[in-house]
Design a protein around this motif. Structure first.
Motif, PDB file in Angstrom:
ATOM      1  N   VAL A 376       0.879  -1.169   0.000  1.00  0.00           N
ATOM      2  CA  VAL A 376       0.000   0.000   0.000  1.00  0.00           C
ATOM      3  C   VAL A 376       0.912   1.214   0.000  1.00  0.00           C
ATOM      4  O   VAL A 376       2.139   1.075  -0.021  1.00  0.00           O
ATOM      5  N   GLU A 377       0.340   2.392   0.033  1.00  0.00           N
ATOM      6  CA  GLU A 377       1.136   3.600  -0.210  1.00  0.00           C
ATOM      7  C   GLU A 377       2.349   3.727   0.706  1.00  0.00           C
ATOM      8  O   GLU A 377       3.421   4.088   0.260  1.00  0.00           O
ATOM      9  N   VAL A 419      -8.660  -0.918   3.449  1.00  0.00           N
ATOM     10  CA  VAL A 419      -9.156   0.237   4.200  1.00  0.00           C
ATOM     11  C   VAL A 419      -8.355   0.421   5.482  1.00  0.00           C
ATOM     12  O   VAL A 419      -8.055   1.536   5.898  1.00  0.00           O
ATOM     13  N   SER A 420      -7.988  -0.686   6.114  1.00  0.00           N
ATOM     14  CA  SER A 420      -7.113  -0.625   7.307  1.00  0.00           C
ATOM     15  C   SER A 420      -6.027  -1.686   7.142  1.00  0.00           C
ATOM     16  O   SER A 420      -6.139  -2.801   7.662  1.00  0.00           O
ATOM     17  N   ARG A 436      -2.462  -8.207  13.192  1.00  0.00           N
ATOM     18  CA  ARG A 436      -2.624  -6.757  13.282  1.00  0.00           C
ATOM     19  C   ARG A 436      -1.227  -6.203  13.482  1.00  0.00           C
ATOM     20  O   ARG A 436      -0.595  -6.477  14.494  1.00  0.00           O
ATOM     21  N   GLY A 437      -0.754  -5.477  12.492  1.00  0.00           N
ATOM     22  CA  GLY A 437       0.653  -5.081  12.529  1.00  0.00           C
ATOM     23  C   GLY A 437       1.493  -6.344  12.468  1.00  0.00           C
ATOM     24  O   GLY A 437       1.339  -7.172  11.565  1.00  0.00           O
ATOM     25  N   ASN A 458     -12.642  -3.768   3.786  1.00  0.00           N
ATOM     26  CA  ASN A 458     -12.987  -3.265   5.125  1.00  0.00           C
ATOM     27  C   ASN A 458     -12.806  -4.323   6.220  1.00  0.00           C
ATOM     28  O   ASN A 458     -13.120  -4.077   7.385  1.00  0.00           O
ATOM     29  N   GLY A 459     -12.323  -5.517   5.818  1.00  0.00           N
ATOM     30  CA  GLY A 459     -11.986  -6.535   6.810  1.00  0.00           C
ATOM     31  C   GLY A 459     -13.163  -7.307   7.365  1.00  0.00           C
ATOM     32  O   GLY A 459     -12.997  -8.060   8.335  1.00  0.00           O
TER      33      GLY A 459
END
Length: 610
Positions: A376-377, A419-420, A436-437, A458-459
């Motif tokens: 991602v960016e 999204v996340s 997560r991370g 959106n998970g």
């Protein structure tokens, strides 16, 4: 239909402890080098123009233009030489089995009638010269007892052939028909490269003993050597003469290239030392060189090509980087400006910008090989063969510090919730791991063999593909999964699953060469009969407006389908990548980028057929 817009070429194949012998054509200002089964043609004055010849059955080792530039002779590790046209779709003229082992070097005679090739052979057959249009031998080449690394044809009459190799010998042959005349054992280590001056007066040999020796081209007698003052501190792998025969350039394991002025008394003195602008690691050893027109080309062990201007050596060289191994992952990063990120099996990450080519290598403080990544960016998440998932921040043109987590099993696939993107789903053979991370949230055993996975942006939903071809759709509740549906359409192991950008659909593909587009809400098949590949589908990509889906396969083809048309009105790109297509992405609604086994990246303009 599909139009090829750009090719970002692979790097030359290199081997530690061995030079590579590149060549070129001064008239078209192009150079030739090999990678895998491909012979690459690149133009020094327009580096984004690339042609690839991929007809060898075995890895190619060396290629040379004929003196008139109309033909190319290329050789491979099986001892085969193929002679093909530089125009007219590379039409094959002749093919010969020349040696019983790998060919390391070959040269045309100046009249374009004969070819000499050398390398590894059984018994004492390490060198062979033949008439190129009939294959008949033109001489006997005794005198070597080990692999012959380099050979050269005198560019003027009377014709001579010289050879050098792992037995430390320099051998001199007169002809045609060629026969052994004399031998020198002036080197104390492998003699790596031997070349005649363009004017035909001298030839030079360079060796792993750090020396360069000069000989008379007509008699074969030694007449001089390169000065040891300011000389190379490591093995010299290759040498090339300037067009006017007054200088040579050499490259060495000491990471430098040196320009030597050859005086009338046949001594060579260093005029200029070129230190390539790398980081000083092993990959910056220089293993190949070519002096052509006003260009000096050097090649590093890491495959980077440096192009210097001979008339202005103070000017920084143009650097051309590329992958050397199979590109296992590709991602189009929607940032400003947008760029393409590719990762190869050997762990190399490269950034590309459309219209510019390679923007640079992304240094990672991770040395493991790379299996797949998602970008991602601001972040890259990658998996290797060490059971770890790595997260690296993307800062400007470099990767920042990387954190990793060991998930205890070999990762099979990886998907980010866009999204996340902190939330990642990683598939392992027995199930999936939520991250997560770099914290493992949960490891879920699903009770079947998992082969691919995808998580909704959106998970809230996950789709997991299995070895038996089923798609399991789950709702995500916290750190657990609730099975909502099992979709059965595929007859082979699921290889890839991707949500459409508008998230109204998802597409899946399998090892039995079929792809399917599904409606996400109804879970019904939206586009069927996508069964046009002849082998396993490796990758899949959606256009940004969700109107098109493309698949890449082991069969070397890319097929693009429009959702508003039947699958039969597809666009097929045959032979997109030699050895198979492994990466696909869209940079805009009609521009697609692909990568594959041949270590090349190609950009295509796709317009739907009516």
């Amino acid at each position: 239909m599909a139009e090829l817009l750009e090719t970002y070429a692979c790097a030359p194949s290199t081997e530690r402890g061995q030079g590579i012998l590149i060549s070129g054509d001064p008239k078209s200002n192009s150079i030739l080098y090999c990678n895998g089964r491909s012979v690459i043609i690149r133009y020094l004055d327009r580096p984004l123009e690339v042609k690839v010849y991929g007809e060898h059955a075995y890895p190619a080792t060396v290629a040379r233009y004929s003196p008139n530039g109309e033909w190319i002779a290329s050789a491979d590790v099986s001892g085969t030489v193929r002679i093909w046209g530089t125009h007219n779709d590379f039409v094959l003229k002749k093919e010969y089995r020349v040696l019983s082992g790998r060919i390391d070097d070959l040269q045309w005679s100046p009249d374009g009638a004969r070819i000499v090739a050398c390398g590894d052979g059984k018994g004492k057959s390490f060198v062979r010269a033949f008439v190129w249009d009939s294959g008949s031998n033109v001489g006997e080449f005794d005198g070597h007892s080990k692999r012959v690394l380099s050979c050269a044809f005198k560019p003027s009459r009377p014709f001579r052939i010289v050879t050098c190799g792992e037995d430390f010998l320099i051998n001199f042959y007169e002809g045609p028909p060629f026969k052994f005349k004399l031998s020198h054992r002036d080197h104390s280590n492998f003699a790596n490269c031997i070349r005649f001056s363009p004017d035909g007066n001298r030839f030079i040999s360079v060796s792993s003993d750090k020396k360069g020796l000069l000989y008379d081209a007509k008699t074969g007698e030694k007449i001089g050597e390169l000065s040891s003052e300011d000389g190379h501190k490591g093995s010299i792998y290759a040498v090339s003469w300037s067009p006017d025969s007054k200088m040579v350039v050499t490259v060495s394991a000491d990471k430098s290239a040196k320009l030597w002025e050859i005086s009338d008394d046949n001594t060579g003195n260093v005029k200029k030392t070129l230190i390539c602008p790398g980081s000083g690691g092993v990959d910056d050893m220089l293993v190949g060189c070519l002096w052509q027109n006003d260009y000096i080309v050097t090649i590093s062990l890491g495959g980077t090509i440096y192009i210097y201007t001979a008339s202005d050596l103070e000017k920084a060289p143009l650097e051309l980087a590329g992958h050397m191994k199979n590109i296992s992952a590709l991602s189009v990063v929607k940032s400003d400006p947008q760029f393409i990120l590719t990762g190869s099996y050997d762990g190399l990450l490269l950034k590309w910008v459309q219209g510019t080519g390679c923007y640079g290598k992304l240094e990672r403080n991770v040395t493991s090989q790379m299996k797949c990544f998602a970008a991602v960016e601001q972040e890259i998440v990658s998996t290797g063969f060490d059971n770890k998932v790595w997260r690296s921040s993307l800062q400007g043109d470099q990767c920042g510090e990387a954190d990793s987590v060991d998930i205890g099993n070999q990762p099979k696939d990886l998907s980010l919730a866009l999204v996340s993107p902190d939330l990642a789903l990683v598939s392992i053979e027995t199930g999936v791991v939520f991250l997560r991370g770099t914290k493992i949230v949960s490891t879920i055993d699903l009770g079947f063999t998992v082969t691919a996975c995808a998580i909704a942006p959106n998970g809230d939903e996950a789709i997991v593909g299995s070895q038996d071809g089923k798609l399991h759709v789950y709702s995500v509740a916290g750190d657990s999964l609730n099975e909502e549906a099992v979709l059965e359409k595929h007859r082979g192991a699921i290889t890839v699953i991707r949500y459409s950008p508008d998230v109204s659909m998802f597409a899946s593909a399998d090892a039995n060469r079929e792809a399917t587009v599904w409606d996400r809400a109804s879970r019904e098949v939206k586009l069927k009969n996508m069964l046009y590949h002849t082998a396993r589908i490796n990758c899949l990509a959606w256009s940004p407006d969700s109107s098109m889906v493309a698949t890449g396969s082991l069969d070397t083809c890319v097929i693009a389908y429009r959702l508003d048309k039947p699958a039969s009105s597809r666009v097929t790109i045959k032979g997109a990548h030699l050895g198979g297509v492994y990466g696909l992405g869209f940079t805009d609604e009609t521009t697609m980028v692909s990568s594959g086994e041949d270590a090349c990246i190609r950009v295509w303009k796709v317009t739907a057929q009516d």
